[in-house]
Enzyme design. Structure first.
Site, PDB file in Angstrom:
ATOM      1  N   CYS A 131       0.538   3.182  11.255  1.00 27.95           N
ATOM      2  CA  CYS A 131       1.269   1.680  11.401  1.00 27.95           C
ATOM      3  C   CYS A 131       1.663   0.715  12.330  1.00 27.95           C
ATOM      4  O   CYS A 131       0.220   0.466  12.673  1.00 27.95           O
ATOM      5  CB  CYS A 131       2.333   1.798  10.654  1.00 27.95           C
ATOM      6  SG  CYS A 131       3.267   0.287   9.774  1.00 27.95           S
ATOM      7  N   ASP A 193      -3.153   2.327   0.186  1.00 33.76           N
ATOM      8  CA  ASP A 193      -1.990   1.510   0.943  1.00 33.76           C
ATOM      9  C   ASP A 193      -2.981   0.182   0.410  1.00 33.76           C
ATOM     10  O   ASP A 193      -3.186  -0.879   1.176  1.00 33.76           O
ATOM     11  CB  ASP A 193      -2.915   1.752   2.114  1.00 33.76           C
ATOM     12  CG  ASP A 193      -1.368   1.254   3.426  1.00 33.76           C
ATOM     13  OD1 ASP A 193      -1.400   0.264   3.119  1.00 33.76           O
ATOM     14  OD2 ASP A 193      -1.966   2.152   4.786  1.00 33.76           O
ATOM     15  N   HIS A 224       0.604   4.423   1.877  1.00 33.95           N
ATOM     16  CA  HIS A 224       0.574   3.608   3.582  1.00 33.95           C
ATOM     17  C   HIS A 224       2.324   4.950   3.741  1.00 33.95           C
ATOM     18  O   HIS A 224       2.723   4.896   2.870  1.00 33.95           O
ATOM     19  CB  HIS A 224       1.628   2.044   3.109  1.00 33.95           C
ATOM     20  CG  HIS A 224       1.504   2.114   4.933  1.00 33.95           C
ATOM     21  ND1 HIS A 224       0.787   1.404   5.515  1.00 33.95           N
ATOM     22  CD2 HIS A 224       2.679   1.346   5.445  1.00 33.95           C
ATOM     23  CE1 HIS A 224       0.944   0.669   6.687  1.00 33.95           C
ATOM     24  NE2 HIS A 224       2.829   1.196   6.871  1.00 33.95           N
TER      25      HIS A 224
END
Length: 274
Positions: A131, A193, A224
């Site tokens: 991330c 994602d 994600h």
């Protein structure tokens, strides 16, 4: 291998000396007190060093690597993990765009500096993260000491929106050659994602390839945060995480797992054979 955990509070020049806490997880081989290992900087999500991040780093350490996990938001609060709830998510996302890009880069430099200074590290360094941390691992690749970076679902690279003012220069630096001729890069994205759409992934891939950065670009059937084994909001894929962890360890083993000496590019072309 067995592992041990500790931390170091390292003064930050850009934060008026306020320290950044860097957690260090190290392998331990009984009866070999002078053993040395390669080092890995593991950058966290917007929640700082949480349980999932520590467990991920611990698995790397148990393979024979000294792992440093920096607390990214030392300018705003202590090193404690931020909750995965709505308030914590909002706070982490707010900090993400209040912190200067130069401060993120300083954190990376301090983490690498710490690793190479440790008596149980041999000075061969790689980076990884997820991330926000995937983007920070990407930027860590600008440091010539970082010989490989494996970036999981890195956010904000395609949109250049990391840091204060939501205006970073990550792809701009790649375009001007700041990553060319340095370490190996691995970019891993889930095709579902929503944080990094197809157009964004295509932009990142093209920019890296145009700059001739040695990069493996993996797009997998995942959303994600698919490697987060806690509070993943139904997105954790344990089997896929295990497979990609093995892929990452192959990269680390090949690039920093042993002393290969200086790289010598002979300019040899790959032969076209069947």
């Amino acid at each position: 291998m067995l592992i041990t955990k500790t931390f170091h509070d390292v003064p930050s020049k850009l934060d008026n000396g306020r320290p950044i806490r860097i957690f260090v997880i190290s392998p331990v081989v009984p009866n070999y007190p002078q053993a040395k290992f390669p080092g890995v900087v593991c950058f966290s999500e917007i929640y700082q060093v949480t349980g999932p991040v520590e467990r991920f780093a611990g698995q790397i350490a148990s393979q024979g690597y000294v792992v440093a996990c920096p607390s990214s938001y030392h300018e705003f609060e202590g090193p404690e993990a931020i909750s995965y709830d709505t308030e914590g998510t909002d706070r982490g996302n707010r900090y993400k765009i209040e912190k200067d890009i130069a401060a993120y880069d300083e954190d990376a430099t301090l983490s690498v500096d710490l690793l190479v200074s440790l008596p149980n590290c041999n000075g061969r360094i790689a980076a990884t993260g997820m991330c926000l941390g995937g983007h920070l691992a990407f930027r860590a690749a600008f440091d010539h000491r970082v010989l490989s970076s494996v970036c999981f679902f890195a956010t904000d690279i395609h949109s250049a929106t990391l840091g204060k003012g939501k205006k970073d220069n990550s792809l701009t630096r790649v375009h001007r050659g700041d990553m060319t001729g340095k370490g190996e890069l691995v970019m891993i994205f889930g095709k579902q994602d929503t944080h990094v759409p197809r157009e964004g992934r295509d932009l990142i891939r093209k920019t890296l390839e145009d700059a001739e950065v040695p990069c493996s670009f993996l797009e997998v059937q995942a959303q994600h945060a698919f490697i987060r084994d806690e509070s993943s909001k139904g997105r954790w894929d344990a089997a896929l995480t295990r497979s990609l962890f093995t892929f990452m360890m192959e990269v680390f083993d090949r690039t920093i797992g042993r002393d290969l000496g200086p790289k010598v590019d002979k300019g040899e072309k790959v032969e076209h054979v069947c």
